[in-house]
Design a protein around this motif. Sequence first.
Motif, PDB file in Angstrom:
ATOM      1  N   THR A 139       0.860  -1.176   0.000  1.00  0.00           N
ATOM      2  CA  THR A 139       0.000   0.000   0.000  1.00  0.00           C
ATOM      3  C   THR A 139       0.899   1.230   0.000  1.00  0.00           C
ATOM      4  O   THR A 139       2.106   1.133   0.300  1.00  0.00           O
ATOM      5  CB  THR A 139      -0.945  -0.016   1.218  1.00  0.00           C
ATOM      6  N   GLY A 140       0.335   2.375  -0.342  1.00  0.00           N
ATOM      7  CA  GLY A 140       1.144   3.592  -0.354  1.00  0.00           C
ATOM      8  C   GLY A 140       2.355   3.456  -1.254  1.00  0.00           C
ATOM      9  O   GLY A 140       2.260   3.025  -2.403  1.00  0.00           O
ATOM     10  N   ASN A 141       3.533   3.801  -0.712  1.00  0.00           N
ATOM     11  CA  ASN A 141       4.782   3.740  -1.478  1.00  0.00           C
ATOM     12  C   ASN A 141       5.638   2.541  -1.112  1.00  0.00           C
ATOM     13  O   ASN A 141       6.848   2.526  -1.374  1.00  0.00           O
ATOM     14  CB  ASN A 141       5.575   5.035  -1.257  1.00  0.00           C
ATOM     15  N   GLN A 142       5.027   1.511  -0.535  1.00  0.00           N
ATOM     16  CA  GLN A 142       5.810   0.365  -0.070  1.00  0.00           C
ATOM     17  C   GLN A 142       6.522  -0.381  -1.190  1.00  0.00           C
ATOM     18  O   GLN A 142       7.578  -0.967  -0.951  1.00  0.00           O
ATOM     19  CB  GLN A 142       4.914  -0.591   0.703  1.00  0.00           C
ATOM     20  N   LEU A 143       5.951  -0.390  -2.402  1.00  0.00           N
ATOM     21  CA  LEU A 143       6.631  -1.107  -3.477  1.00  0.00           C
ATOM     22  C   LEU A 143       7.990  -0.492  -3.766  1.00  0.00           C
ATOM     23  O   LEU A 143       8.955  -1.213  -4.083  1.00  0.00           O
ATOM     24  CB  LEU A 143       5.764  -1.107  -4.740  1.00  0.00           C
ATOM     25  N   GLY A 170      -4.453  10.143  -6.648  1.00  0.00           N
ATOM     26  CA  GLY A 170      -4.300  10.159  -8.092  1.00  0.00           C
ATOM     27  C   GLY A 170      -3.267   9.170  -8.609  1.00  0.00           C
ATOM     28  O   GLY A 170      -2.629   8.438  -7.850  1.00  0.00           O
ATOM     29  N   LEU A 171      -3.097   9.193  -9.929  1.00  0.00           N
ATOM     30  CA  LEU A 171      -2.234   8.225 -10.603  1.00  0.00           C
ATOM     31  C   LEU A 171      -0.752   8.507 -10.437  1.00  0.00           C
ATOM     32  O   LEU A 171       0.075   7.632 -10.680  1.00  0.00           O
ATOM     33  CB  LEU A 171      -2.556   8.215 -12.104  1.00  0.00           C
ATOM     34  N   ASP A 172      -0.405   9.711 -10.028  1.00  0.00           N
ATOM     35  CA  ASP A 172       0.994  10.139 -10.087  1.00  0.00           C
ATOM     36  C   ASP A 172       1.724   9.965  -8.762  1.00  0.00           C
ATOM     37  O   ASP A 172       2.735  10.623  -8.532  1.00  0.00           O
ATOM     38  CB  ASP A 172       1.082  11.603 -10.547  1.00  0.00           C
ATOM     39  N   THR A 173       1.253   9.102  -7.901  1.00  0.00           N
ATOM     40  CA  THR A 173       1.979   8.862  -6.654  1.00  0.00           C
ATOM     41  C   THR A 173       3.209   7.999  -6.930  1.00  0.00           C
ATOM     42  O   THR A 173       3.223   7.187  -7.863  1.00  0.00           O
ATOM     43  CB  THR A 173       1.087   8.153  -5.628  1.00  0.00           C
ATOM     44  N   PRO A 174       4.271   8.138  -6.127  1.00  0.00           N
ATOM     45  CA  PRO A 174       5.478   7.343  -6.378  1.00  0.00           C
ATOM     46  C   PRO A 174       5.229   5.836  -6.363  1.00  0.00           C
ATOM     47  O   PRO A 174       5.786   5.107  -7.191  1.00  0.00           O
ATOM     48  CB  PRO A 174       6.412   7.774  -5.236  1.00  0.00           C
ATOM     49  N   GLY A 175       4.387   5.363  -5.448  1.00  0.00           N
ATOM     50  CA  GLY A 175       4.141   3.930  -5.362  1.00  0.00           C
ATOM     51  C   GLY A 175       3.447   3.383  -6.590  1.00  0.00           C
ATOM     52  O   GLY A 175       3.812   2.313  -7.106  1.00  0.00           O
ATOM     53  N   PHE A 176       2.450   4.106  -7.089  1.00  0.00           N
ATOM     54  CA  PHE A 176       1.744   3.611  -8.271  1.00  0.00           C
ATOM     55  C   PHE A 176       2.609   3.756  -9.515  1.00  0.00           C
ATOM     56  O   PHE A 176       2.582   2.886 -10.396  1.00  0.00           O
ATOM     57  CB  PHE A 176       0.411   4.340  -8.444  1.00  0.00           C
ATOM     58  N   ARG A 177       3.389   4.828  -9.603  1.00  0.00           N
ATOM     59  CA  ARG A 177       4.309   4.953 -10.744  1.00  0.00           C
ATOM     60  C   ARG A 177       5.303   3.789 -10.749  1.00  0.00           C
ATOM     61  O   ARG A 177       5.666   3.280 -11.817  1.00  0.00           O
ATOM     62  CB  ARG A 177       5.067   6.287 -10.666  1.00  0.00           C
TER      63      ARG A 177
END
Length: 272
Positions: A139-143, A170-177
Motif C-alpha cells: 500500500t502507499g509507497n511500499q513497493l 491520483g495516478l501520479d503517486t510514487p508507489g503507483f508509478r
Amino acid sequence: MTANMVVDCHVHVFDPARFPYAADTFYSPAGPELGTPERLTALLDAHGVTHALLVGPNSGYGEDNRCLLDTLERGAGRYRGMAVVPTRTSRAELAELRSRGIAGITLNAALLGTDRYADAGRLLRDLAALDMIADVQVTGNQLLELTPVLEPSGTRILVDHCGRPDPAAGLDTPGFRELLRWGKTGRAFVKLSGLAKASREPYPHDDLAPFIRALLEEFGPDHCVWGSDWPFLRAPERIDYAPLLDLLPRHIADAGDRRQILGTTPHHLLGF
C-alpha cells in the motif's frame, strides 16, 4: 485448454473446526467470513469458476499452512497456492511446498510492513531458481521500499489488489508509478482484485477505473489476472461474488482481453 477456464486468483480458506487458528492471531475470521473448502467448492461451481489461487491468510493461520495444503490436496489440481513462510525458509522446504501445489510465497508488506522482508533476498533468489512467484501486497509507497530486494532476485512478482492505490492521491503517486514501471519489465503481473480495499466509493468503485485502465495499458492482459478476495474479511460493506464478476465488462470492454485475464494468463503463470 484455456477456452473455458475461469480462474479466481485471490481467495482464502478458513476451516477452524479442522485447523484451529493460532493462539496469537491478530484476527479470527468467523461467521460469514469462514471459507471452508466445501464452501469454496460450492461457490466456484455456482459461478462457473473452474480454478482458483488460494492465498495463505495472515489472519487466523499466520505461517501455519496446513489448511491451505489440505485444500490443495483435496482440490485434485483445481487449485494452486501461495504460502506464508518465514524469510529464513530453505530452498529444500520451498521445493517441497512446490511439489504440493504451492506456486509462490506471500510478502504482505501492507499488513506486516516492509522491514519484515529486508532480509528476504536469499528467499527471493530461491524462488527464482525454483520458478516460483513472490505474491506481493503493498500500500502507499511500499513497493518502492521493496524494489531493492525484489529487483536483483530475478523472481517473478504478482502484485495483489491493483497495488492498493489511493484514489484521492491520483495516478501520479510514487508507489503507483513504481508499479507501472514494473509492468514494463515483463517479470511482474498484477491482480485486478480487492477493489473494496482501496476504493473510497461503494460498489462499483468507479474511482478506481483510471487505475485499472493504467494497469491494463502498462501490463497488458497477458500480465493481468482477476481475483475476488473471497470470503471478504473485514469488508467495509456487503460484498457478493456475482457482482464482482459483473465488473469485468465494465472495466475491460474487449471480450478477448477478458478471456486472457480470466483464463490464459493465470493458466501460464500458475501452471494449471
